[in-house]
Design an enzyme around this catalytic site. Structure first.
Site, mmCIF file in Angstrom:
data_model
loop_
_atom_site.group_PDB
_atom_site.id
_atom_site.type_symbol
_atom_site.label_atom_id
_atom_site.label_comp_id
_atom_site.label_asym_id
_atom_site.label_seq_id
_atom_site.Cartn_x
_atom_site.Cartn_y
_atom_site.Cartn_z
ATOM 1 N N GLY A 13 1.053 -1.280 -0.319
ATOM 2 C CA GLY A 13 -0.438 0.348 0.215
ATOM 3 C C GLY A 13 0.602 1.370 0.232
ATOM 4 O O GLY A 13 2.103 1.477 1.013
ATOM 5 N N ARG A 90 4.522 -18.650 -0.184
ATOM 6 C CA ARG A 90 6.378 -18.927 -0.896
ATOM 7 C C ARG A 90 6.191 -18.599 -2.331
ATOM 8 O O ARG A 90 4.941 -18.807 -2.771
ATOM 9 C CB ARG A 90 7.081 -20.364 -0.624
ATOM 10 C CG ARG A 90 7.353 -20.859 0.991
ATOM 11 C CD ARG A 90 8.472 -20.129 1.285
ATOM 12 N NE ARG A 90 9.572 -20.668 1.074
ATOM 13 C CZ ARG A 90 9.968 -19.429 1.634
ATOM 14 N NH1 ARG A 90 9.850 -18.817 3.175
ATOM 15 N NH2 ARG A 90 11.763 -19.353 1.075
ATOM 16 N N ASP A 117 4.834 -5.104 5.860
ATOM 17 C CA ASP A 117 5.102 -6.907 6.310
ATOM 18 C C ASP A 117 5.479 -7.365 5.059
ATOM 19 O O ASP A 117 5.999 -8.454 4.836
ATOM 20 C CB ASP A 117 4.235 -6.417 6.812
ATOM 21 C CG ASP A 117 4.027 -8.212 8.061
ATOM 22 O OD1 ASP A 117 4.810 -8.589 8.208
ATOM 23 O OD2 ASP A 117 2.836 -8.499 7.839
ATOM 24 N N THR A 139 4.638 1.544 6.281
ATOM 25 C CA THR A 139 3.187 1.828 6.177
ATOM 26 C C THR A 139 2.512 3.194 7.267
ATOM 27 O O THR A 139 3.249 3.302 8.082
ATOM 28 C CB THR A 139 3.173 0.447 6.957
ATOM 29 O OG1 THR A 139 1.511 0.513 7.013
ATOM 30 C CG2 THR A 139 4.319 -0.110 7.947
ATOM 31 N N ASP A 141 0.318 1.572 8.898
ATOM 32 C CA ASP A 141 0.282 1.316 9.711
ATOM 33 C C ASP A 141 1.340 1.040 11.488
ATOM 34 O O ASP A 141 0.372 0.562 12.316
ATOM 35 C CB ASP A 141 -0.895 -0.485 9.602
ATOM 36 C CG ASP A 141 -1.761 -0.234 8.377
ATOM 37 O OD1 ASP A 141 -1.757 0.229 8.670
ATOM 38 O OD2 ASP A 141 -1.310 -1.929 8.011
ATOM 39 N N ASP A 143 2.801 -1.411 11.625
ATOM 40 C CA ASP A 143 3.028 -3.148 12.513
ATOM 41 C C ASP A 143 4.206 -3.592 12.593
ATOM 42 O O ASP A 143 4.360 -4.608 12.787
ATOM 43 C CB ASP A 143 1.910 -3.480 12.114
ATOM 44 C CG ASP A 143 1.892 -3.432 10.571
ATOM 45 O OD1 ASP A 143 2.412 -2.963 9.698
ATOM 46 O OD2 ASP A 143 0.890 -4.385 10.105
ATOM 47 N N ARG A 185 -4.886 -2.041 9.897
ATOM 48 C CA ARG A 185 -4.818 -3.655 10.490
ATOM 49 C C ARG A 185 -5.323 -4.579 11.362
ATOM 50 O O ARG A 185 -5.576 -4.533 11.844
ATOM 51 C CB ARG A 185 -3.868 -4.496 9.567
ATOM 52 C CG ARG A 185 -3.624 -4.216 7.765
ATOM 53 C CD ARG A 185 -3.275 -5.005 6.932
ATOM 54 N NE ARG A 185 -1.710 -4.454 7.426
ATOM 55 C CZ ARG A 185 -0.921 -6.165 7.331
ATOM 56 N NH1 ARG A 185 -1.420 -6.690 6.535
ATOM 57 N NH2 ARG A 185 -0.146 -6.131 7.564
#
Ligand code: F6P
Length: 363
Positions: A13, A90, A117, A139, A141, A143, A185
């Site tokens: 994002g 993967r 992430d 990000t 976020d 996070d 999130r």
């Protein structure tokens, strides 16, 4: 003599500060005499049809103040490593091989992945297959572990705070409960920082599952004390005790990363029913991600971009730049992605909120 060549891409994002990072990469690489190839739309630009733009300092003038990314990005597509509620995939071997071929073909000696992430999980997998890659965390976020902040976060927080300022005057005029749904999130960083700064009376975050009755109690008590408007900030990943996350229905069964959303509207109905108070939900959505970066995010983006070039100079592949205790450093990428950085329930912001009588919907 042939110049050393590096690649840079932005993935996941978008967020404010990406262009600042790109400019810093280009400026500091050029000072070392290197060439910079900017790949378009994240990792997608590395595979057929390969798309890139050779970047010079003059191409990046004035972009530090711009939101988004001049290189484009994607948070879906073939390099998705996170699906559903955080499961890890993967990368297929043929994609990894194609990335290597592109880099070899273009004689690119190292790659900078600016991502969150999911994108850094892809970067780690490429590194494990001997792709010379370094990471830059971004990000809204906030996070990612191993860094106190990623750029984009404070710009989103600033937006939430300003939105709260506007929403409070209409909530007060109509004596309403206002539910403001924000992004983040699985974590409540944006809700906590934005809610605290924006004067929320209730802050709901995923790290503290809430109870409807406790929220209703808080609203009734405020009314009894003469406050007829209540501002509630709810993180999109917040959920009641013993209930699941709110995921947008149309995405719930598709093998992609889950899209959060819906908790705000849900609370609007429940609160109205439980308290009899007129309630309105507002979803701030992508407004939090767009627009210009704050000065902090511009500086963080530039510091990260320049530090990433330094990591390449030192051949420290598989590392990500980070910001800890006010200093730029670096950590192995896997340290940043192995566990999501959740809000620490003992942090000063939570303690301060509690000291101010702000409810987390559990007390
Ligand atoms: O990860 C950043 C983020 O803005 C989240 O806060 C949000 O859940 C998600 O991206 C939205 O993604 P999209 O742009 O795909 O709607």
């Amino acid at each position: 003599m042939k110049r050393f060549r590096i690649g840079v891409l932005t993935s996941g994002g978008d967020c404010p500060g990406l262009n600042a990072a790109i400019r810093a990469v280009v400026c500091s690489a050029e000072l070392l005499g290197w060439e910079v190839y900017g790949f378009i739309d994240g990792f997608e630009g590395l595979i057929s049809p390969v798309r890139y733009q050779i970047l010079h300092e003059e191409d990046t003038q004035g972009i530090v103040a711009l939101g988004g990314t001049i290189l484009g990005t994607t948070n879906r597509g073939r390099f998705t490593t996170k699906t559903g509620i955080g499961e890890v995939l993967r990368l297929p071997k043929h994609l990894i091989d194609e990335v290597k071929e592109t880099l070899e073909g273009l004689e690119i000696g190292a790659l900078i992945c600016v991502g969150g992430d999911g994108s850094l999980t892809a970067a780690q997998q490429l590194y494990e297959e001997r792709v010379p890659i370094v990471g830059v965390p971004k990000t809204i976020d906030n996070d990612l572990s191993a860094t106190d902040y990623s750029f984009g976060f404070y710009s989103a927080v600033e937006f939430v705070c300003r939105a709260m300022d506007r929403l409070r005057t209409t909530a007060a005029s109509h004596r309403r409960v206002m539910v403001v749904e924000v992004m983040g999130r699985y974590t409540g960083w944006i809700a906590l920082y934005g809610g605290l700064a924006g004067g929320a009376n209730v802050i709901l975050i995923p790290e503290i599952p809430f109870e409807y009755e406790k929220i209703a109690y808080h609203i009734r008590r405020r009314i009894a004390e003469g406050s007829h408007q209540t501002m509630i900030v709810v993180a999109e990943g917040a959920h009641p005790k013993d209930e699941q996350y709110y995921i947008l229905e149309e995405e719930a069964n598709i093998k992609k990363e889950a899209r959060f959303g819906g908790i705000g509207r849900h609370l609007e109905k429940v609160i109205m029913k439980m308290t009899g108070q007129e309630t309105r939900a507002v979803v701030l959505g992508h407004l939090q991600r767009g627009g210009e970066p704050t000065a902090f995010d511009r500086n963080l983006g530039m510091m990260f971009g320049a530090a990433a070039v330094d990591l390449i100079r030192e051949k420290r592949f598989g590392y990500m730049v980070s910001y800890r205790h006010g200093k730029i450093g670096s950590v192995p990428i896997y340290e940043a992605i192995k566990v999501l950085k959740k809000v620490d329930l003992n942090c000063s912001e939570i303690k301060t909120a509690r000291a101010l009588g702000i409810s987390f919907g559990c007390e």
